[in-house]
Design a protein around this motif. Structure first.
Motif, PDB file in Angstrom:
ATOM      1  N   THR A  46       0.710  -1.249  -0.022  1.00 16.84           N
ATOM      2  CA  THR A  46      -0.108   0.071   0.186  1.00 16.84           C
ATOM      3  C   THR A  46       0.935   1.093   0.009  1.00 16.84           C
ATOM      4  OG1 THR A  46      -0.156  -0.420   2.348  1.00 16.84           O
ATOM      5  CG2 THR A  46      -2.059  -1.055   0.956  1.00 16.84           C
ATOM      6  N   LYS A  78      -4.029  11.290  11.008  1.00 14.57           N
ATOM      7  CA  LYS A  78      -4.091  10.456  12.232  1.00 14.57           C
ATOM      8  C   LYS A  78      -3.330   9.087  12.151  1.00 14.57           C
ATOM      9  CE  LYS A  78      -9.188  12.069  12.813  1.00 14.57           C
ATOM     10  NZ  LYS A  78     -10.503  11.355  12.888  1.00 14.57           N
ATOM     11  N   HIS A  79      -3.062   8.577  11.068  1.00 21.16           N
ATOM     12  CA  HIS A  79      -2.359   7.531  10.783  1.00 21.16           C
ATOM     13  C   HIS A  79      -1.012   7.504  11.353  1.00 21.16           C
ATOM     14  CE1 HIS A  79      -1.106   3.613   9.121  1.00 21.16           C
ATOM     15  NE2 HIS A  79      -0.274   4.051   8.428  1.00 21.16           N
ATOM     16  N   TYR A  84      -4.634   7.735  17.525  1.00 16.27           N
ATOM     17  CA  TYR A  84      -5.692   7.278  16.510  1.00 16.27           C
ATOM     18  C   TYR A  84      -4.855   5.937  16.077  1.00 16.27           C
ATOM     19  CZ  TYR A  84      -7.668  11.704  16.831  1.00 16.27           C
ATOM     20  OH  TYR A  84      -8.489  12.865  17.151  1.00 16.27           O
ATOM     21  N   SER A  85      -3.805   5.628  16.161  1.00 17.56           N
ATOM     22  CA  SER A  85      -3.151   4.568  14.921  1.00 17.56           C
ATOM     23  C   SER A  85      -2.103   3.814  15.926  1.00 17.56           C
ATOM     24  CB  SER A  85      -2.599   5.133  13.789  1.00 17.56           C
ATOM     25  OG  SER A  85      -1.789   4.078  13.261  1.00 17.56           O
ATOM     26  N   ALA A  92       2.037   8.122   6.803  1.00 17.90           N
ATOM     27  CA  ALA A  92       0.631   8.262   6.100  1.00 17.90           C
ATOM     28  C   ALA A  92       0.996   8.793   4.672  1.00 17.90           C
ATOM     29  CB  ALA A  92      -0.078   9.423   6.925  1.00 17.90           C
ATOM     30  N   HIS A  95       1.137   6.408   2.199  1.00 19.03           N
ATOM     31  CA  HIS A  95      -0.100   5.728   1.671  1.00 19.03           C
ATOM     32  C   HIS A  95      -0.628   6.712   0.536  1.00 19.03           C
ATOM     33  CE1 HIS A  95      -0.671   2.259   4.142  1.00 19.03           C
ATOM     34  NE2 HIS A  95       0.054   2.792   5.156  1.00 19.03           N
ATOM     35  N   LEU A  99      -1.261   6.233  -3.482  1.00 21.27           N
ATOM     36  CA  LEU A  99      -2.792   6.071  -3.824  1.00 21.27           C
ATOM     37  C   LEU A  99      -2.882   6.901  -5.248  1.00 21.27           C
ATOM     38  CD1 LEU A  99      -5.164   4.882  -2.334  1.00 21.27           C
ATOM     39  CD2 LEU A  99      -5.624   7.197  -1.479  1.00 21.27           C
ATOM     40  N   GLN A 103      -1.708   1.206  -7.671  1.00 25.19           N
ATOM     41  CA  GLN A 103      -1.118   0.030  -7.321  1.00 25.19           C
ATOM     42  C   GLN A 103      -1.311  -1.144  -8.325  1.00 25.19           C
ATOM     43  OE1 GLN A 103      -2.703  -0.277  -3.496  1.00 25.19           O
ATOM     44  NE2 GLN A 103      -1.220   1.580  -2.875  1.00 25.19           N
TER      45      GLN A 103
ATOM     46  N   SER C  53      -6.451  -0.032  -0.655  1.00 26.61           N
ATOM     47  CA  SER C  53      -5.595   0.486   0.435  1.00 26.61           C
ATOM     48  C   SER C  53      -5.624  -0.094   1.797  1.00 26.61           C
ATOM     49  CB  SER C  53      -6.233   2.002   0.712  1.00 26.61           C
ATOM     50  OG  SER C  53      -5.898   2.822   1.877  1.00 26.61           O
ATOM     51  N   GLU C  54      -4.977   0.370   2.626  1.00 28.53           N
ATOM     52  CA  GLU C  54      -4.992  -0.305   3.844  1.00 28.53           C
ATOM     53  C   GLU C  54      -6.394   0.129   4.656  1.00 28.53           C
ATOM     54  OE1 GLU C  54      -1.332   0.095   6.458  1.00 28.53           O
ATOM     55  OE2 GLU C  54      -2.687  -0.474   8.119  1.00 28.53           O
ATOM     56  N   GLN C  56      -7.649   1.181   7.548  1.00 26.73           N
ATOM     57  CA  GLN C  56      -7.472   1.467   9.071  1.00 26.73           C
ATOM     58  C   GLN C  56      -8.250   2.703   9.251  1.00 26.73           C
ATOM     59  OE1 GLN C  56      -4.475   3.957  10.213  1.00 26.73           O
ATOM     60  NE2 GLN C  56      -3.831   2.723  11.730  1.00 26.73           N
ATOM     61  N   ALA C  58      -8.100   5.310  10.945  1.00 29.98           N
ATOM     62  CA  ALA C  58      -7.352   6.368  10.773  1.00 29.98           C
ATOM     63  C   ALA C  58      -6.651   6.767   9.736  1.00 29.98           C
ATOM     64  CB  ALA C  58      -5.944   6.400  11.718  1.00 29.98           C
ATOM     65  N   LEU C  59      -6.522   5.869   8.881  1.00 26.24           N
ATOM     66  CA  LEU C  59      -6.037   6.142   7.519  1.00 26.24           C
ATOM     67  C   LEU C  59      -7.120   6.571   6.352  1.00 26.24           C
ATOM     68  CD1 LEU C  59      -3.399   6.175   5.417  1.00 26.24           C
ATOM     69  CD2 LEU C  59      -3.940   3.642   4.960  1.00 26.24           C
ATOM     70  N   ASP C  61      -9.701   8.109   7.327  1.00 23.51           N
ATOM     71  CA  ASP C  61      -9.985   9.380   7.648  1.00 23.51           C
ATOM     72  C   ASP C  61      -8.826  10.385   7.003  1.00 23.51           C
ATOM     73  OD1 ASP C  61     -12.004   8.740   9.323  1.00 23.51           O
ATOM     74  OD2 ASP C  61     -11.107   9.274  11.201  1.00 23.51           O
TER      75      ASP C  61
END
Lengths: 142, 142, 142
Positions: A46, A78-79, A84-85, A92, A95, A99, A103, C53-54, C56, C58-59, C61
């Motif tokens: 990811t 948050k990640h 939160y994580s 983050a 990711h 995106l 992928q 995506s993962e 999660q 938090a992610l 969000d």
């Protein structure tokens, strides 16, 4: 009709790194022995992408700079927050950048070869290296 | 199982131009004579995209404006600098915009027709025209 | 060679909502009875995406926040203006956000199962809910 798959393993060496996978792709398609159909190239991660681009050092630097700009470090992701994580990697931005590029890539196979335009290369993008990465390559056709 | 391909040629007339390819797609899928499977539509260029969107003039203007905003002109792109690049076309922004929209679309084929939602069209995006462009269309199925 | 398709119906409950479709995907691929090939997952809508995506909280969000940031509300979108558009839904931002994530995902099928990396999930993104949404799933292989 045949469906042949194998895995290309990549050892990225930098935090952010773009690599040209076109030769690995040609070898995988050739080894599959499929004449006409599709080849799919799938990042199994990811935070690492595959995509199509011209492979020129100046341009790949521009791509990395653009993604670093549009997905800025230092925002309150948050990640990346223990509140939160429970993810130890504060990745983050990796990711979100993965995106944007995506992928997977699909290409046609004609006469046993992947079809790419004159300036197109299959590229790999690492956003959270260095790591070992696996790319699944699957050819479907006859 | 059959794999049929052909090429749709586009003559773009502007620097940035969005065109509806849905009718060309329907004709290509119909000509292929494949009942059920997949159709892939592949831009053979790194500065021209294919993507799915609603085809409405106001919205396509918004898409062009958004991409012009997020990938701004006037930044110090290495691809546009003689110091780093021998490319005569100063088209770094075209590359980055095409990267966001992508260079291929996959659609299902059912009963000999490509499957699109009610408001979905297959769109072509020129980011560095005017030029002649080639779109590879390949149908795989039975 | 077989081409099997069916539709996954989603009832989104919020304006913007990310959902995990991985279990629905596994069921659809299992039901198709195809051993090896490809599965395509296609949003039939221009303001709802599918992507990898993962999963999660938090992610997801962070993904929603990123898209809300890069595609800002309150800009003079023509699609939202009665002067240029007869669309009652003022949803230009939903179109642009869906464009970034994309409207289809392709995955390999090996031994009757979709291939995903350890942290990869198939995600659905609603950008203009709540609404009923249709996701077309098609498996091609033998």
């Amino acid at each position: 009709m045949r469906s042949i798959h194998n895995t290309v393993v990549i050892e990225s060496r930098e935090k952010r790194q773009l690599l040209n996978l076109t030769e690995s792709l040609r070898e995988a398609v050739n080894a599959a022995g499929v004449g006409n159909g599709f080849v799919g190239i799938f990042s199994q991660h990811t935070t690492a992408s595959v995509f199509i681009s011209e492979c020129q050092a100046a341009l790949t630097d521009d791509i990395v700079a653009f993604l670093s700009d549009v997905v800025a470090e230092g925002k309150p992701y948050k990640h990346n927050s223990p509140e939160y994580s429970d993810c130890d990697r504060k990745n983050a931005t990796a990711h979100l950048r993965a995106l944007i590029l995506g992928q997977s890539v699909l290409l046609p196979v004609v006469d046993g070869k992947p079809v790419l335009g004159q300036f197109q290369s299959l590229m790999f993008a690492e956003f959270d290296g260095p790591r070992q990465r696996a790319i699944h390559v699957q050819v479907l056709g006859d």
